[in-house]
Design a protein around this motif. Structure first.
Motif, PDB file in Angstrom:
ATOM      1  N   GLY A   1     -69.928  42.933   4.244  1.00  7.30           N
ATOM      2  CA  GLY A   1     -70.692  43.879   5.201  1.00  7.30           C
ATOM      3  C   GLY A   1     -69.697  44.441   6.089  1.00  7.30           C
ATOM      4  O   GLY A   1     -69.751  45.740   6.080  1.00  7.30           O
ATOM      5  N   SER A   2     -68.752  43.857   6.809  1.00 13.04           N
ATOM      6  CA  SER A   2     -67.778  44.387   7.686  1.00 13.04           C
ATOM      7  C   SER A   2     -66.736  45.243   6.876  1.00 13.04           C
ATOM      8  O   SER A   2     -66.477  46.509   7.429  1.00 13.04           O
ATOM      9  CB  SER A   2     -66.813  43.227   8.139  1.00 13.04           C
ATOM     10  N   ALA A   3     -66.692  45.343   5.517  1.00 12.38           N
ATOM     11  CA  ALA A   3     -65.750  46.345   4.977  1.00 12.38           C
ATOM     12  C   ALA A   3     -66.649  47.456   4.522  1.00 12.38           C
ATOM     13  O   ALA A   3     -66.084  48.373   3.850  1.00 12.38           O
ATOM     14  CB  ALA A   3     -65.379  45.619   3.646  1.00 12.38           C
TER      15      ALA A   3
ATOM     16  N   THR B   1     -74.834  46.430   6.991  1.00 12.13           N
ATOM     17  CA  THR B   1     -73.814  45.498   7.544  1.00 12.13           C
ATOM     18  C   THR B   1     -73.994  43.919   6.883  1.00 12.13           C
ATOM     19  O   THR B   1     -72.984  43.102   7.135  1.00 12.13           O
ATOM     20  CB  THR B   1     -73.818  45.164   8.954  1.00 12.13           C
ATOM     21  N   GLY B   2     -74.910  43.598   6.668  1.00 12.82           N
ATOM     22  CA  GLY B   2     -75.122  42.132   5.929  1.00 12.82           C
ATOM     23  C   GLY B   2     -75.854  41.400   6.832  1.00 12.82           C
ATOM     24  O   GLY B   2     -76.113  40.107   6.646  1.00 12.82           O
ATOM     25  N   LYS B   3     -76.106  41.704   8.175  1.00 13.04           N
ATOM     26  CA  LYS B   3     -76.781  41.126   8.960  1.00 13.04           C
ATOM     27  C   LYS B   3     -78.168  40.840   9.134  1.00 13.04           C
ATOM     28  O   LYS B   3     -78.648  39.777   9.585  1.00 13.04           O
ATOM     29  CB  LYS B   3     -76.338  41.604  10.441  1.00 13.04           C
ATOM     30  N   LEU B   4     -78.729  41.587   8.193  1.00 13.22           N
ATOM     31  CA  LEU B   4     -80.126  41.463   7.955  1.00 13.22           C
ATOM     32  C   LEU B   4     -80.248  41.166   6.466  1.00 13.22           C
ATOM     33  O   LEU B   4     -79.662  42.030   5.604  1.00 13.22           O
ATOM     34  CB  LEU B   4     -80.900  42.721   8.345  1.00 13.22           C
ATOM     35  N   LYS B   5     -81.126  40.467   5.879  1.00 15.73           N
ATOM     36  CA  LYS B   5     -81.501  40.265   4.552  1.00 15.73           C
ATOM     37  C   LYS B   5     -82.879  40.456   4.324  1.00 15.73           C
ATOM     38  O   LYS B   5     -83.898  39.974   5.077  1.00 15.73           O
ATOM     39  CB  LYS B   5     -81.196  38.932   4.008  1.00 15.73           C
ATOM     40  N   MET B   6     -83.467  41.027   3.047  1.00 14.58           N
ATOM     41  CA  MET B   6     -84.594  41.087   2.656  1.00 14.58           C
ATOM     42  C   MET B   6     -84.876  40.695   1.362  1.00 14.58           C
ATOM     43  O   MET B   6     -84.125  41.123   0.425  1.00 14.58           O
ATOM     44  CB  MET B   6     -85.349  42.781   2.742  1.00 14.58           C
ATOM     45  N   ALA B   7     -85.892  39.947   0.994  1.00 14.83           N
ATOM     46  CA  ALA B   7     -86.305  39.444  -0.263  1.00 14.83           C
ATOM     47  C   ALA B   7     -87.227  40.233  -0.878  1.00 14.83           C
ATOM     48  O   ALA B   7     -87.855  41.315  -0.295  1.00 14.83           O
ATOM     49  CB  ALA B   7     -86.849  37.752  -0.318  1.00 14.83           C
ATOM     50  N   PHE B   8     -87.592  40.201  -2.154  1.00 18.34           N
ATOM     51  CA  PHE B   8     -88.540  41.012  -2.745  1.00 18.34           C
ATOM     52  C   PHE B   8     -89.484  39.996  -3.696  1.00 18.34           C
ATOM     53  O   PHE B   8     -89.210  39.253  -4.239  1.00 18.34           O
ATOM     54  CB  PHE B   8     -87.639  41.748  -3.907  1.00 18.34           C
ATOM     55  N   ALA B   9     -90.803  40.440  -3.545  1.00 20.67           N
ATOM     56  CA  ALA B   9     -91.875  39.431  -4.054  1.00 20.67           C
ATOM     57  C   ALA B   9     -92.814  40.456  -4.877  1.00 20.67           C
ATOM     58  O   ALA B   9     -93.700  41.210  -4.442  1.00 20.67           O
ATOM     59  CB  ALA B   9     -92.594  38.642  -2.874  1.00 20.67           C
TER      60      ALA B   9
END
Length: 393
Positions: free
Chosen positions: A55-57, A123-131
């Motif tokens: 994310g940082s990169a 940034t990778g600080k949040l994640k979202m799943a998919f249903a």
């Protein structure tokens, strides 16, 4: 770690910045490598350090618009990131999920949804799943029974989903639901998409005991009158199926990228072992019975990589990528299983040892022969749309 330089070639990376991106991702992920990823899976933890560095990169947001914290690239760049992670021994299903949700929100989400989710995903600080998958719907999305009904102030969601990956580590889940009030009775469901907090009242889930060896765990998810505000709706009400394909074609390419990366890892490991392992004073790689199957696997994998790159290119150009994306996913799954099996065989008994990092890749490679769309449905699609044959299902 296997020498990946064998696979850095201009056949796939036709643009200079693609080669630079591949080298940069490979260097970063290579610091962690296969053993790190195996330990994460064995310990039931998450690759948080690797995810944070990606994310940082800026690698997690290569496909997200610059206005929302991404790099402004497209599926071609994301294909490289996902493949390179897997090629370094770290196949990450979370990246495939990001390939679905972020493009859908970028294309159809309200300004509020874009502002709330895209920078964090980048940034990778949040994640979202998919249903989307349901036990009784199978490959026919029109048969989903999870419903979204209008209520005062928003929506009420009822139903259940199956094989939802990583919801326990996600901040939200994008839910595909039937909208009964929008049904027209023509046999085609009116679907709507919603972004639901993963800890919303009324949502629960139970883990599926699966053979797939990844940090992302699989769940059955249940929605019991989950109340969502109006703004949870993604895009236009009742046309979710059309909106889905902004995410589902990237999902197919991203699944192909994981398998192509696994193939590269496996073949490189096998080539190194065949050079180093000697029997009767001769490296086993000098024997055609070892060399030729590996060479044939390499040809198949390079073909799959080219097809995935072409599918990504078509998608980024706004052209119809359906056929290419489906074929890319099909070919990557088929060739990766062949490459992985051959690499295990080259190692003899060592191929079944976790020390060599091959055997525990089997089920994630095998997964993509069935999901996100089965090989049989892909063949149905190609027969009908590519060859003009009558619909067979």
């Amino acid at each position: 770690m296997a020498d990946q330089s064998l696979f850095y070639n201009n056949l796939v990376d036709t643009a200079d910045h693609h080669a630079d991106l591949r080298a940069s991702v490979g260097k970063l992920v290579g610091k962690y490598g296969r053993k790190y990823f195996q330990d994460v899976v064995t310990n039931g933890t998450q690759p948080d350090e690797l995810w944070a560095e990606l994310g940082s990169a800026g690698f997690l947001g290569v496909h997200i618009p610059e206005a929302y914290g991404g790099s402004g690239g497209g599926l071609a760049e994301l294909n490289i990131v996902i493949e390179e992670c897997a090629a370094q021994g770290c196949p990450m299903l979370s990246l495939v999920i990001a390939s679905i949700c972020a493009p859908i929100i970028a294309a159809y989400g309200s300004t509020e949804l874009k502002d709330k989710w895209l920078p964090g995903i980048a940034t990778g600080k949040l994640k979202m799943a998919f249903a989307i998958t349901e036990p009784d719907a199978g490959s026919n999305t029109h048969n989903v029974t999870t419903s979204a009904r209008k209520v005062d102030g928003g929506w009420s969601i009822h139903g259940a989903k199956y094989w939802t990956s990583g919801i326990d580590e996600s901040d939200a889940v994008m839910v595909v639901a039937k909208d009964p009030e929008m049904e027209t009775g023509n046999g085609r469901s009116a679907l709507s998409l919603f972004v639901m907090p993963a800890d919303a009242p009324g949502i629960s889930y139970t883990r599926i005991d699966a053979a797939v060896k990844t940090p992302e765990r699989q769940f059955s998810v249940f929605f019991d009158d989950v109340r969502l505000p109006e703004e949870a709706l993604v895009g236009e009400r009742g046309v979710g199926l059309r909106q889905l394909f902004v995410g589902l074609n990237p999902e197919r390419v991203s699944a192909a990228a994981i398998n192509n990366g696994i193939s590269r890892f496996a073949i490189a490991q096998a080539a190194r072992y065949a050079n180093e392992r000697s029997v009767w004073e001769t490296p086993i790689g000098a024997h055609q019975g070892v060399a030729h199957p590996l060479a044939e696997s390499y040809i198949g994998v390079q073909s799959a990589r080219l097809l995935a790159a072409r599918a990504a290119q078509l998608f980024d150009q706004g052209e119809d990528a359906g056929e290419a994306a489906n074929m890319a996913k099909f070919l990557a799954a088929e060739t990766s299983l062949k490459a992985l099996d051959q690499a295990i065989q080259v190692h003899g008994g060592n191929g079944l040892s976790h020390e060599y990092g091959l055997a525990d890749l089997w089920f994630i490679a095998r997964l993509h022969k069935t999901a996100p769309v089965s090989r049989e449905m892909i063949l149905n699609y190609i027969a009908q749309h590519g060859l003009g044959l009558p619909k067979s299902y």
